[in-house]
Design a protein around this motif. Sequence first.
Motif, PDB file in Angstrom:
ATOM      1  N   ALA A   1       0.834  -1.206   0.000  1.00 21.80           N
ATOM      2  CA  ALA A   1       0.000   0.000   0.000  1.00 21.80           C
ATOM      3  C   ALA A   1       0.863   1.247   0.000  1.00 21.80           C
ATOM      4  N   GLU A   2       1.973   1.170   0.771  1.00 17.78           N
ATOM      5  CA  GLU A   2       2.854   2.332   0.894  1.00 17.78           C
ATOM      6  C   GLU A   2       3.461   2.701  -0.456  1.00 17.78           C
TER       7      GLU A   2
ATOM      8  N   CYS B   1      -6.365  -0.240  -3.384  1.00 15.69           N
ATOM      9  CA  CYS B   1      -5.273  -0.309  -2.418  1.00 15.69           C
ATOM     10  C   CYS B   1      -5.680   0.314  -1.089  1.00 15.69           C
ATOM     11  N   VAL B   2      -6.328   1.464  -1.149  1.00 17.28           N
ATOM     12  CA  VAL B   2      -6.777   2.148   0.064  1.00 17.28           C
ATOM     13  C   VAL B   2      -7.838   1.319   0.778  1.00 17.28           C
TER      14      VAL B   2
ATOM     15  N   ASP C   1      -8.183  -1.930   0.691  1.00 13.92           N
ATOM     16  CA  ASP C   1      -7.515  -3.087   1.303  1.00 13.92           C
ATOM     17  C   ASP C   1      -6.746  -2.668   2.548  1.00 13.92           C
ATOM     18  N   LEU C   2      -6.102  -1.489   2.490  1.00 13.27           N
ATOM     19  CA  LEU C   2      -5.381  -0.977   3.652  1.00 13.27           C
ATOM     20  C   LEU C   2      -6.337  -0.748   4.823  1.00 13.27           C
TER      21      LEU C   2
END
Length: 635
Positions: free
Chosen positions: A52-53, A86-87, A89-90
Amino acid sequence: MPRKGMRSFFFSHKADSSSASHCPSPSRSTATPSIPRRSISDAAMAKGVEEAEAMIMKWDADTSAYAKVTSIFYESKKEAHDFIKCVNDLQKAMHFMVSENSSSEMVVRAQRLMQIAMKRLQKEFYQILSTNRAYLDPESVSTRSSRLSARSSTSDYDDDVGPEDEIRTAGDSISEVEQVSSNAMDDLRSIAECMISSGYGKECVRIYKIIRKSIVDEGIYRLGVEKLSSSQIHKMDWEIVELKIKNWLEGIKISITTLFTGERILCDHVFAASDSMRESCFAEISKEGATLLFEFPRLLVSKSKRSPDMAFRTLDVYTAISDNWPDIESIFSFESTSSVRLHALTTLSKLGESVRMMLSEFESVIQKDSSKSPVAGGGLHPLTQYVMNYLSHLADYSSILGDIIGDSPPPVQSPLPEFYFESSDTDNTPAPAISVRLAWIILFLLCKLDGKAKQYKEVSLSYLFLANNLQHVVSKVRTSNLRYLLGDEWISMHESKLRQFAANYERLGWGHVISSMPENPKAAISPEEAKETFRKFNLEFEQAYRKQSSYIVPDPKLRDEIKASIARKLDSVYQEFYETHRETLATIRNAEMLIRFAPEDVRNCLSDLFYGTGSGDSMSVSSTSSSSSPRRRHR
């Protein structure tokens, strides 16, 4: 970490945790079975956060010059969708980590990344709203909504079909503007759903409200709807007020069908994930402009309370709100916008009350008319013209007037005669309230005209006056929507009365002339009798013409009918008498003085009648020669 792998990990971990809960050790850290599971969990979370980063930091405007000047959604829709995924999932990973250890370094790191991601999405949200103002205008949004089917209230970016593919399936007829509008709406929705699910919905709503409210306020201003006070309206000349009413009528049409409709559609679409947020957004965006829109008609009521001539513009305003009411009720259906619905209903009620007052005032104007001077020549009275013009125009609003008047009774005590209306139905259905009301107003007028007819010294002229004015009344009814309200039987009944007035005029105005001729104009009579008949005809005809040369019949059809009726009774009889007895008097001295009118003279004089061109003092006469013709006095 792939979504499927993460879900498998969460499932197996929860199962193991459940079994571990039965361990007698008071501390999880000392439980031997939990150590490898925690290590595996931490490793999996670390890997997920690192993935994610990489995506989030790539688009951190504080650390990347490229990210500072570029939009994810503009550069690559696929990457934008990946960023959102992605966000999301984070966020799921954070929920799991917090449940395990809310103070771990990994949670802090994930929270920092989430803040960076939300800051980025706020920027994207703002850029899409601001740079696509032209494509997110209410008209484009409304058109897009009518052309594309409604989408699901939840977004799933695992699907292979993107927004572009969905637009293509809607048909090739969608314009480029609509495509851009649709893409922007879908992008805003995906960002809003992501921010709301991540707990950052307020930040998203704040940006949306600021930008969209300015669009609504600007739209209201451009439509000419302005904030006015009651004192300002009262000081305005009627011409200025009428211009503002015209602007408002155009304004409400566009406001309801386009401006507020488009904003409601956009708001519902973008914030489909949260009912409370879409209600809050739309209420704050639209409430002020909508209240301003319905405030002007309320001010108009106070301006027009006692002015019958303002009824039509008031009816226009009433009709505009009434016609748009279903849309108003639908657009402002939220509880938070109930004040807008109430405002519109209250305005509608006050407008209706104002129309009823103006109608009563109009009836009062008729009743109070006290003009004493008779109309020259028995022509149309100004009151007749005013009332019938007013009523024929009023009849154009018959359907809306039916709602306003309702069951309110006519302002007189005695009922209408049963024969007053046409009975088109076998069940004797009562006439609509508006029909009864308009019929009474005409009855007021006719009664008033009866009184005014008595102002004429010549009784024949009073009947001509009544015929002229009733003809105008019937003509206005026949050629306007009044015909459908009063019925053909009403027209027939008043046409019959009109014929009676015309017959009475003819009998009183020309009866003496007609009776001066013998019943049998060809019968043999002595020269003295013929001389006396000519002398009597000359006197009666000249006197009648002198009186009536100034009479007026404005309606061409009625004028021709009266002339034709008089001619039928007089022209042929006089011609026969003239041709039979002219030779008898030819040898008498000054015969031309006895036979003053040839048949052509009579016809010419009758032809000159009812134009109100003179007093008849300069009548021309013919010689005794049948070939000579009179010199007519020209109109």
